[in-house]
Scaffold this motif. Structure first.
Motif, PDB file in Angstrom:
ATOM      1  N   GLU A   5       0.834  -1.197   0.000  1.00 50.05           N
ATOM      2  CA  GLU A   5       0.000   0.000   0.000  1.00 50.05           C
ATOM      3  C   GLU A   5       0.871   1.249   0.000  1.00 50.05           C
ATOM      4  N   ALA A   8       2.307   1.700  -3.418  1.00 55.22           N
ATOM      5  CA  ALA A   8       1.304   2.200  -4.354  1.00 55.22           C
ATOM      6  C   ALA A   8       1.076   3.705  -4.170  1.00 55.22           C
ATOM      7  N   TRP A   9       1.009   4.150  -2.929  1.00 60.00           N
ATOM      8  CA  TRP A   9       0.811   5.589  -2.695  1.00 60.00           C
ATOM      9  C   TRP A   9       2.019   6.395  -3.157  1.00 60.00           C
ATOM     10  N   ARG A  12       1.879   6.559  -6.890  1.00 61.12           N
ATOM     11  CA  ARG A  12       0.875   7.564  -7.295  1.00 61.12           C
ATOM     12  C   ARG A  12       1.438   8.971  -7.223  1.00 61.12           C
ATOM     13  N   ALA A  65      -5.046   1.773  -3.130  1.00 65.66           N
ATOM     14  CA  ALA A  65      -3.676   1.258  -3.186  1.00 65.66           C
ATOM     15  C   ALA A  65      -3.628  -0.269  -3.115  1.00 65.66           C
TER      16      ALA A  65
END
Length: 167
Positions: A5, A8-9, A12, A65
């Motif tokens: 997670e 993923a953040w 991004r 995420a």
């Protein structure tokens, strides 16, 4: 927050190393699905490359995420569908060693021909399950379908294939 997670953040937010780490975790499965779906190593590499490029370009659109894996596989499945549509109109010469007309070749061509008469979604479901090893629940999550719908579509598709091959 889990490591995935967090990656993923960060991806991004534009962190290319975080995106690369996420990609590294799914590459083998992406390639395996593409290869078994398309049955062509070059095309599999191409669709995986296109998938990664599109995912990187649109990573900011990822809302959840935890959904990175499903999100990137959805991109791949769409690319595979488009490539399979190209196969219907493509003709290729048979290699000389295959031009003799063996029984195995005829059976393989019959299976391929029957397989390509299925709907795009049914072909994708069968490929994900039979060749990629995904469960109905995983396929449902990936394709945004109920897992019972996935199982029933797979069952109907297999029965349709069997009937076509018996003719």
């Amino acid at each position: 927050m889990s490591t995935k997670e967090s990656l993923a953040w960060r991806a991004r937010a534009g962190d290319t190393e975080a995106f690369a780490a996420l990609y590294e975790e799914v590459y083998r499965d992406l390639y395996r699905m593409a290869l078994y779906t398309l049955k062509n190593p070059q095309d599999a590499e191409d669709v995986v490359s296109d998938t990664v490029a599109d995912a990187f370009a649109s990573i900011r659109k990822l809302r959840d995420a935890d959904a990175f894996r499903a999100w990137i596989f959805k991109i791949l499945s769409n690319k595979c569908r488009r490539k399979m549509k190209e196969y219907v109109h493509r003709t290729e010469e048979l290699p000389e060693e295959m031009a003799g007309g063996s029984r195995e070749l005829a059976e393989d061509l019959a299976v391929r021909s029957a397989f390509f008469t299925l709907s795009d979604t049914d072909r994708l479901i069968l490929s994900l399950h039979l060749f990629g090893g995904y469960t109905s629940q995983e396929i449902g999550s990936l394709l945004k379908m109920n897992e019972n719908t996935v199982r029933s579509r797979e069952s109907r598709a297999l029965k349709k294939l069997a009937a076509m091959l018996e003719e």
